[in-house]
Design an enzyme around this catalytic site. Sequence first.
Site, PDB file in Angstrom:
ATOM      1  NE  ARG A  81      -3.066   1.701   4.057  1.00 12.58           N
ATOM      2  CZ  ARG A  81      -2.802   0.526   4.445  1.00 12.58           C
ATOM      3  NH1 ARG A  81      -4.200   0.349   4.609  1.00 12.58           N
ATOM      4  NH2 ARG A  81      -2.768   1.000   5.945  1.00 12.58           N
ATOM      5  CE  LYS A 183      -2.038   4.814   7.560  1.00  9.63           C
ATOM      6  NZ  LYS A 183      -3.099   5.009   8.196  1.00  9.63           N
ATOM      7  CD  GLU A 219     -11.784   6.194   5.113  1.00  2.81           C
ATOM      8  OE1 GLU A 219     -10.895   5.044   5.455  1.00  2.81           O
ATOM      9  OE2 GLU A 219     -10.588   6.964   3.890  1.00  2.81           O
TER      10      GLU A 219
END
Length: 340
Positions: A81, A183, A219
């Site tokens: 990721r 992220k 989220e």
Amino acid sequence: MKPDIDWANLGFGYIPTDYRYVSNFKDGAWDEGALVTDATITLSECACVFQYSQSCFEGLKAYYTKDGHIVCFRPDLNASRMAETAARLEMPPFPEDRFVEAVKQVVAANKDFVPPYGSGATLYIRPFMIGSDAVIGVKPANEYHFRIFVTPVGPYFKGGAKPMTIKVSDFDRAAPHGTGHIKAGLNYAMSLHPIVVAHQEGYAENMYLDPQTRTKVEETGGANFIFVTKDGTLVTPKSPSILPSITRRSLMYVAEHYLGMKVEEREVLLSEVPDFAECGLCGTAAVISPVGRIVDHGRVIDLPSGMEEMGPYTRKLYDTLTGIQMGRIDPPEGWVVKIA
Ligand code: PLP
Ligand code: COI
């Protein structure tokens, strides 16, 4: 020397430990990397990270298992990721095999800071990368600093397993074209004002909606959503602008293969939330933190599971996931990586 830490009462904060792992990228290549003791970084005032926020990070945990080993959970997924995030930010990916080795090295070097089995605390591992040389035109840096530090942590949300009240945010965290699956520091900076507002109003977190239509559940600032229907199906939002949570991917597998639940990853409308039986926030830091009440601009949605304890399905998911992580339940192949 063993640190003097009250493991059972640890919050989610930063405690510097003995070692951190550092590697620098220069002239088109990563150096060999090393463990260092200096917890500070000295940079040019014009470093790309300061001017254009070229930064990204990951989060994972190490644990003591029941039989006395130190392990971490699916570090290969954090490695991949982070490589995807780096690509989106024009940063050179840190090689994925080296990422996993560096995680192992830095945890082993700080083993005195791994909280004891059963203490409720864990060792949080924070890999991150920044554009480190001076850049004044809007373009990527030429040099990068990759670092992994660790810090012992307790529960992310105060109150531990007690259900929380959250609010539907007035703000968007992600851009409408969807960059939330990375992220990166800038995404999180956009959630700082909304979280301060939510806390001032007495809410534990924000439910962000899709920025385009504000009708779909996305989220929270630091975790994905899971819902359970009244007939025991795990439902979790599908969206291009949420972080693909490793905890959530793991829970979907656990629900199906360990608990025999039906699992649906699909768009979740805010209007259908009152029909769910249970709601939880899932992530490395959050583990699974139950939500009992969601407030949507004055409209109160009370989950049938209530405000006293997590719902029965959430409890089973929590016990099975943490059981796998801490060596009480056999893990799927490759999920639990032994460090010591
Ligand atoms: N969503 C956001 C915004 C997060 O910060 C996190 C934490 O990393 C998650 C979801 C959960 O992801 P993971 O389960 O990989 O920790
Ligand atoms: C994580 O769970 O690793 C996160 O990044 C969440 C963060 C809010 C601490």
